[in-house]
Design an enzyme around this catalytic site. Structure first.
Site, mmCIF file in Angstrom:
data_model
loop_
_atom_site.group_PDB
_atom_site.id
_atom_site.type_symbol
_atom_site.label_atom_id
_atom_site.label_comp_id
_atom_site.label_asym_id
_atom_site.label_seq_id
_atom_site.Cartn_x
_atom_site.Cartn_y
_atom_site.Cartn_z
ATOM 1 N N LEU A 213 9.582 2.504 1.582
ATOM 2 C CA LEU A 213 8.414 2.323 0.738
ATOM 3 C C LEU A 213 8.949 2.184 -0.687
ATOM 4 C CD1 LEU A 213 5.919 5.036 2.074
ATOM 5 C CD2 LEU A 213 5.781 2.564 2.427
ATOM 6 N N ASP A 214 8.438 1.204 -1.446
ATOM 7 C CA ASP A 214 8.911 1.085 -2.818
ATOM 8 C C ASP A 214 8.469 2.300 -3.625
ATOM 9 O OD1 ASP A 214 6.334 0.425 -4.317
ATOM 10 O OD2 ASP A 214 6.344 -1.139 -2.796
ATOM 11 N N ALA A 215 9.047 2.482 -4.773
ATOM 12 C CA ALA A 215 8.810 3.687 -5.561
ATOM 13 C C ALA A 215 7.346 3.872 -5.923
ATOM 14 C CB ALA A 215 9.655 3.660 -6.825
ATOM 15 N N ASP A 216 6.613 2.776 -6.098
ATOM 16 C CA ASP A 216 5.209 2.868 -6.498
ATOM 17 C C ASP A 216 4.264 3.077 -5.323
ATOM 18 O OD1 ASP A 216 5.798 2.552 -9.184
ATOM 19 O OD2 ASP A 216 5.759 0.357 -9.048
ATOM 20 N N THR A 217 4.759 2.958 -4.110
ATOM 21 C CA THR A 217 3.915 3.108 -2.922
ATOM 22 C C THR A 217 4.043 4.515 -2.354
ATOM 23 O OG1 THR A 217 4.134 0.760 -2.396
ATOM 24 C CG2 THR A 217 3.417 2.209 -0.623
#
Length: 349
Positions: A213-217
């Site tokens: 998961l990307d950092a913002d998700t």
């Protein structure tokens, strides 16, 4: 010989005590010789009587539950006779398992799943081993599929050698908070998933995350040391679905679901979703839920931006049969046996 009905309930045992000898070849001979004849006679009155709705022998456990699996009666016995046994025999072979025989446990785990978890074979392969008379539980050969046992107490042998039940496997669910990177360690010393499991790693557990998961998700991320399961969950050929809740900028129209299901062309190829639901529209923002089995980098954000609805907040809520539920951000929980079994089923293990 132990005979279990499709719901895992044992039928009548033969008279005369434990049929298992110390010689595994002799035991298999019994399964294909005299044992086959006795099953033909006693099985109809005992184990198989329950299938026709007739009363079984005393001590049986009748059940009206759904059969184990459609088609399980067609397990290939001949393949089971020659199938490789991949199990690692226990170092301590003192326990001989000569007891009262296989015991049915109502809330136990099906024998073939226990064998698969122990690395003996795939679940289908384990069924073939059972059908070929190569599996013994507590001193008794089990021939029918679906017997439920307690893997913590049952003594299981394949080809006469006791099987190790691998207790080192870890299956965890993490609710990844926003700002955390999906790495076990970060060269730039940014906050990462590894920070949350540092104590487990220091204690000797080798964990890695399933997908990213990307950092913002935010949301569900699985952690395990089961390499084969992790590989299959991430591989696109197994098409394990993942569900997301996305808050997007703009008022989404209901026709967007049809557009996304038909497919949208991105710079690295087309993307299609499996399911879509518009949950809420409020003050220029919309909340949508979508399910897809894609695993490309930031694919949900790129997909929604492409159709004109950039993502404000994104949360993954489900990976296959495992749901995030009410798990709080940053917390880790151990998956239960039902969830682990469902993950194995989802990837054909």
């Amino acid at each position: 010989m132990a005979s279990a009905s499709r719901d895992g309930t044992p039928g009548r045992r033969r008279e005369g005590g434990n049929p298992r000898s110390s010689d595994s070849n002799n035991a298999r001979g019994k399964a294909s010789g005299k044992g086959a004849a006795s099953r033909g006679a006693a099985g109809k009155k005992g184990a198989f009587a329950g299938k026709r709705g007739k009363p079984g022998a005393p001590g049986q456990h009748p059940s009206s539950r759904k059969p184990h699996r459609k088609g399980s009666s067609h397990v290939d016995v001949e393949s089971g006779k020659i199938r490789l046994n991949n199990s690692k025999p226990a170092r301590n072979q003192i326990a001989n398992g000569e007891g009262e025989g296989a015991t049915y446990v109502a809330d136990g785990m099906r024998l073939q799943k226990v064998l698969a978890a122990a690395g003996v074979a795939s679940r289908r392969g384990a069924e073939e081993l059972i059908a070929a008379g190569r599996v013994e539980v507590d001193g008794e050969i089990v021939l029918e599929q679906g017997l439920r046992i307690n893997p913590d107490t049952a003594i299981i042998k394949v080809d006469g050698a006791r099987v190790v039940i691998d207790e080192t496997k870890q299956y965890l669910a993490l609710n990844k908070p926003k700002g955390l990177h999906s790495t076990m360690s970060d060269e730039q010393l940014r906050p990462s998933v590894g920070d949350l499991v540092a104590e487990r790693v220091m204690a000797g557990q080798r964990l890695f995350h399933v997908g990213r998961l990307d950092a913002d998700t935010e949301g569900l991320l699985l952690l395990t040391n089961d390499g084969e399961l992790a590989h299959r969950l991430m591989h696109p050929s197994f098409e394990v679905p993942k569900t997301y809740l996305a808050t997007v900028r703009g008022e989404v129209h209901r026709g967007l679901g049809r557009v996304l299901r038909e497919g949208v062309e991105l710079d690295d190829g087309p993307v299609r979703i499996d399911k879509f639901a518009l949950l809420e529209v409020h003050q220029g923002e919309s909340l949508v839920r979508l399910t897809l089995h894609e695993g490309r980098k930031r694919v949900v954000r790129r997909l929604l931006a492409e159709v004109g609805f950039p993502v404000i907040r994104l949360v993954r809520t489900d990976i296959g049969p495992v749901a995030l539920g009410k798990q709080r951000p940053g917390s880790i929980r151990v998956l239960d046996n039902r969830e682990i079994g469902a993950l194995y089923k989802a990837v054909g293990m």
